[in-house]
Design a protein around this motif. Structure first.
Motif, PDB file in Angstrom:
ATOM      1  N   GLN A 146       0.821  -1.204   0.000  1.00 55.87           N
ATOM      2  CA  GLN A 146       0.000   0.000   0.000  1.00 55.87           C
ATOM      3  C   GLN A 146       0.860   1.261   0.000  1.00 55.87           C
ATOM      4  N   LYS A 147       1.897   1.214   0.819  1.00 59.60           N
ATOM      5  CA  LYS A 147       2.795   2.359   0.864  1.00 59.60           C
ATOM      6  C   LYS A 147       3.352   2.676  -0.521  1.00 59.60           C
ATOM      7  N   SER A 148       3.787   1.596  -1.175  1.00 57.71           N
ATOM      8  CA  SER A 148       4.375   1.767  -2.493  1.00 57.71           C
ATOM      9  C   SER A 148       3.340   2.333  -3.466  1.00 57.71           C
ATOM     10  N   ALA A 149       2.093   1.836  -3.389  1.00 57.47           N
ATOM     11  CA  ALA A 149       1.049   2.330  -4.283  1.00 57.47           C
ATOM     12  C   ALA A 149       0.773   3.808  -4.019  1.00 57.47           C
ATOM     13  N   GLN A 150       1.000   4.211  -2.776  1.00 58.64           N
ATOM     14  CA  GLN A 150       0.712   5.593  -2.434  1.00 58.64           C
ATOM     15  C   GLN A 150       1.931   6.485  -2.527  1.00 58.64           C
ATOM     16  N   LYS A 151       3.028   5.916  -3.032  1.00 58.38           N
ATOM     17  CA  LYS A 151       4.242   6.720  -3.151  1.00 58.38           C
ATOM     18  C   LYS A 151       3.951   7.991  -3.944  1.00 58.38           C
ATOM     19  N   ALA A 152       4.439   9.086  -3.432  1.00 54.97           N
ATOM     20  CA  ALA A 152       4.188  10.361  -4.104  1.00 54.97           C
ATOM     21  C   ALA A 152       4.712  10.307  -5.531  1.00 54.97           C
ATOM     22  N   ARG A 153       3.953  10.919  -6.422  1.00 56.30           N
ATOM     23  CA  ARG A 153       4.249  10.770  -7.841  1.00 56.30           C
ATOM     24  C   ARG A 153       4.275  12.143  -8.509  1.00 56.30           C
ATOM     25  N   LEU A 154       5.009  12.193  -9.604  1.00 59.98           N
ATOM     26  CA  LEU A 154       5.133  13.426 -10.378  1.00 59.98           C
ATOM     27  C   LEU A 154       4.066  13.495 -11.462  1.00 59.98           C
ATOM     28  N   ALA A 155       3.416  14.651 -11.580  1.00 57.33           N
ATOM     29  CA  ALA A 155       2.521  14.864 -12.730  1.00 57.33           C
ATOM     30  C   ALA A 155       3.071  16.006 -13.575  1.00 57.33           C
ATOM     31  N   ILE A 156       2.862  15.886 -14.868  1.00 59.21           N
ATOM     32  CA  ILE A 156       3.213  16.976 -15.777  1.00 59.21           C
ATOM     33  C   ILE A 156       1.929  17.442 -16.445  1.00 59.21           C
ATOM     34  N   ILE A 157       1.571  18.704 -16.215  1.00 66.38           N
ATOM     35  CA  ILE A 157       0.414  19.272 -16.917  1.00 66.38           C
ATOM     36  C   ILE A 157       0.958  19.875 -18.196  1.00 66.38           C
ATOM     37  N   ALA A 158       0.535  19.280 -19.316  1.00 71.15           N
ATOM     38  CA  ALA A 158       1.219  19.532 -20.584  1.00 71.15           C
ATOM     39  C   ALA A 158       0.409  20.426 -21.508  1.00 71.15           C
ATOM     40  N   GLY A 159       1.000  21.538 -21.870  1.00 70.37           N
ATOM     41  CA  GLY A 159       0.457  22.402 -22.914  1.00 70.37           C
ATOM     42  C   GLY A 159       1.115  22.059 -24.231  1.00 70.37           C
ATOM     43  N   ARG A 160       1.183  23.064 -25.075  1.00 66.77           N
ATOM     44  CA  ARG A 160       1.640  22.897 -26.440  1.00 66.77           C
ATOM     45  C   ARG A 160       3.133  22.577 -26.542  1.00 66.77           C
ATOM     46  N   GLY A 161       3.480  21.880 -27.589  1.00 73.36           N
ATOM     47  CA  GLY A 161       4.884  21.713 -27.943  1.00 73.36           C
ATOM     48  C   GLY A 161       5.498  20.433 -27.422  1.00 73.36           C
ATOM     49  N   ARG A 162       6.745  20.252 -27.767  1.00 77.94           N
ATOM     50  CA  ARG A 162       7.469  19.030 -27.433  1.00 77.94           C
ATOM     51  C   ARG A 162       8.033  19.048 -26.030  1.00 77.94           C
ATOM     52  N   LEU A 163       8.140  20.267 -25.462  1.00 82.27           N
ATOM     53  CA  LEU A 163       8.845  20.391 -24.186  1.00 82.27           C
ATOM     54  C   LEU A 163       8.285  19.484 -23.089  1.00 82.27           C
ATOM     55  N   PRO A 164       6.953  19.409 -22.902  1.00 81.55           N
ATOM     56  CA  PRO A 164       6.449  18.541 -21.827  1.00 81.55           C
ATOM     57  C   PRO A 164       6.878  17.079 -22.012  1.00 81.55           C
ATOM     58  N   ILE A 165       6.884  16.623 -23.258  1.00 78.31           N
ATOM     59  CA  ILE A 165       7.267  15.229 -23.525  1.00 78.31           C
ATOM     60  C   ILE A 165       8.770  15.053 -23.267  1.00 78.31           C
ATOM     61  N   ASP A 166       9.551  16.035 -23.684  1.00 70.72           N
ATOM     62  CA  ASP A 166      10.994  15.968 -23.424  1.00 70.72           C
ATOM     63  C   ASP A 166      11.263  15.898 -21.918  1.00 70.72           C
ATOM     64  N   ILE A 167      10.501  16.670 -21.173  1.00 67.64           N
ATOM     65  CA  ILE A 167      10.696  16.671 -19.715  1.00 67.64           C
ATOM     66  C   ILE A 167      10.245  15.336 -19.129  1.00 67.64           C
ATOM     67  N   ALA A 168       9.126  14.811 -19.642  1.00 70.12           N
ATOM     68  CA  ALA A 168       8.646  13.512 -19.156  1.00 70.12           C
ATOM     69  C   ALA A 168       9.703  12.440 -19.401  1.00 70.12           C
ATOM     70  N   ARG A 169      10.283  12.490 -20.602  1.00 72.99           N
ATOM     71  CA  ARG A 169      11.286  11.479 -20.966  1.00 72.99           C
ATOM     72  C   ARG A 169      12.520  11.618 -20.067  1.00 72.99           C
ATOM     73  N   ALA A 170      12.943  12.850 -19.853  1.00 71.24           N
ATOM     74  CA  ALA A 170      14.122  13.065 -19.004  1.00 71.24           C
ATOM     75  C   ALA A 170      13.841  12.630 -17.563  1.00 71.24           C
ATOM     76  N   SER A 171      12.621  12.875 -17.084  1.00 75.26           N
ATOM     77  CA  SER A 171      12.321  12.487 -15.708  1.00 75.26           C
ATOM     78  C   SER A 171      12.210  10.971 -15.593  1.00 75.26           C
ATOM     79  N   GLN A 172      11.725  10.325 -16.673  1.00 76.27           N
ATOM     80  CA  GLN A 172      11.647   8.858 -16.695  1.00 76.27           C
ATOM     81  C   GLN A 172      13.064   8.266 -16.657  1.00 76.27           C
TER      82      GLN A 172
END
Lengths: 294, 294
Positions: free
Chosen positions: B6-32
């Motif tokens: 349960q603890k693991s399932a509740q581990k705090a997680r990162l969200a990216i609220i993504a607008g236009r362009g490639r930048l959000p995906i680039d950031i998602a990939r880098a954070s992954q």
């Protein structure tokens, strides 16, 4: 003793040194309508085709010696410099200047890093060293100068004033950087600033941003054109003409604000009728206090 | 008592609220690549297609209620806001916000006349009122941040520094107006300033000015991207990627200068190899004292 005929032949005459665009021709036409007989010196590779109705010649961009000789031959007294010069002359093209050696260090510095203002001051010094006065177009044709307040049926409303204020802040900052004279504000935000591309290309960009949905179709906007704060008024003042109105309308704008007393309205009757037809306002504003009309 | 599962399932997680362009995906990939498992909330009509490898949903621009519910369901702890939002939501689209009434006056004021900064502060307040922290992409992936000095084989030379200084003056002025982050200087003069069109469109404009001869082919130039002086660093920092290098080269530029410590270099290995291949420099500069490296 001179005869009356000789005196008349030697009557001081206006020359227009013409760079790119329609503005020099518009000024020539307005000065002709005002009783002048302007002599146009077109800069090769820059000036538009000069209509045959005007006495004119074409000279190379760096050929200051030829320009000085022409000014003396034609007994030119006043010179208007008009139209942009896109290309900077390369050092090797600068030939035949009177006193070239005296100007050379400043010329080199201006060509390597100067803005338009720096180059302009040098060109003015050189022409004045040939005995002519360099004057602003509005000194030759005063009725070109934008007056304070709207010249169209429509006047700016409250949201237009918000855009005018934002646009003035943008255009003032641009001018202080010696970059350009125009800005477009939409919904209170600056969306475009004019660089080397010119006003019409900036308006085309705004029209594209509209059609791609990157600027909401619901928000109108305003084109603001201001004189650079430090501008020598003998250089081209910012100008608008009927095409500016057409292009502003195509960019979804509700009007145009220009620097009262420091901007030119070319072909004013056509500007007003085009703006009235399209429902746009055209107004002169006080650039330091655009809000005071609010 | 919670189990480890349960603890693991509740581990705090990162969200990216993504607008236009490639930048959000680039950031998602880098954070992954950095060990995160980002959850991407794409804004409908703005976000690019989100690759299936990422856990993601799409929501309407004004649907803050849905966003808040998602943040809670997925146990989101940190939120990165990334990518521009071209379209401003109309007032009628704003639905389901917690505490909407408390924010409404500020929202209306920002939508009617605000720059990006004003809107951003409101969005941050709203997300934080749902119990999440809004952080900058560089806090999640610190190695994206531009460092001081060149990262390419080539470093700026004397004429490049003249352009960097001019470009910094332009970009600083733009930023103070909350307009944009980029400027192009050629031959010591600013020739283009970035408005709503974005960096790539500005570079395309410079390439056009080159090909039409309005900017001398002999003069090289520099793209400068700076963070707005007053920018909340949780908003997108200015960024460059491999395409920026390709486009700068197509515009005849000799390099790119970015705000050291306040700009992102995406896919750095590709940026460096592309720049080295094309002979461009990419460097981090001190925006207030670009000259000190001269």
């Amino acid at each position: 003793m001179e005869t009356v005929g000789q005196k008349s032949a030697q009557k001081a005459r206006l020359a227009i040194i013409a760079g790119r665009g329609r503005l020099p021709i518009d000024i020539a036409r307005a000065s002709q309508a005002n009783g002048d007989d302007p002599f146009i010196i077109g800069l090769r590779g820059e000036a538009s085709d000069i209509p045959a109705e005007f006495d004119h010649v074409e000279v190379g961009l760096g050929d200051a010696g030829r320009i000085q000789a022409l000014l003396q031959e034609r007994k030119i007294d006043k010179v208007v410099l008009s139209g942009g010069v896109n290309r900077r002359p390369e050092i090797v093209e600068l030939r035949g200047w009177f006193n070239l050696l005296a100007f050379l260090p400043r010329v080199i510095s201006a060509l390597s890093s100067g803005g338009d203002d720096k180059l302009l001051r040098i060109v003015i010094s050189i022409i004045e060293s040939a005995g002519c006065r360099v004057v602003g177009a509005h000194e030759v044709v005063p009725d070109l100068l934008a007056q304070y307040g709207p010249i169209t049926k429509r006047a700016p409303d409250k949201s237009d004033w918000t855009n005018i204020k934002a646009g003035c802040a943008g255009a003032n900052a641009l001018g202080a950087l010696d970059v350009g004279q125009g800005a477009v504000a939409v919904g209170g935000r600056i969306v475009a600033l004019e660089g080397a591309e010119g006003t019409d290309a900036m308006l085309a960009r705004v029209a594209e941003l509209r059609s791609s949905g990157r600027i909401s179709a619901k928000r109108r906007g305003v084109l603001v054109k201001l004189c650079k704060p430090q501008q020598d008024e003998r250089a081209d003042l910012p100008s608008i003409g009927p095409d500016t109105v057409t292009n502003a309308h195509a960019a979804g704008l509700s009007g145009i604000a220009v620097d009262a007393g420091r901007a030119l309205v070319l072909d004013r009757a056509a500007v007003v009728s085009e703006a009235d037809r399209l429902g746009l306002f055209v107004t002169g504003v006080n650039r330091d206090q655009p809000a005071k009309n609010d």
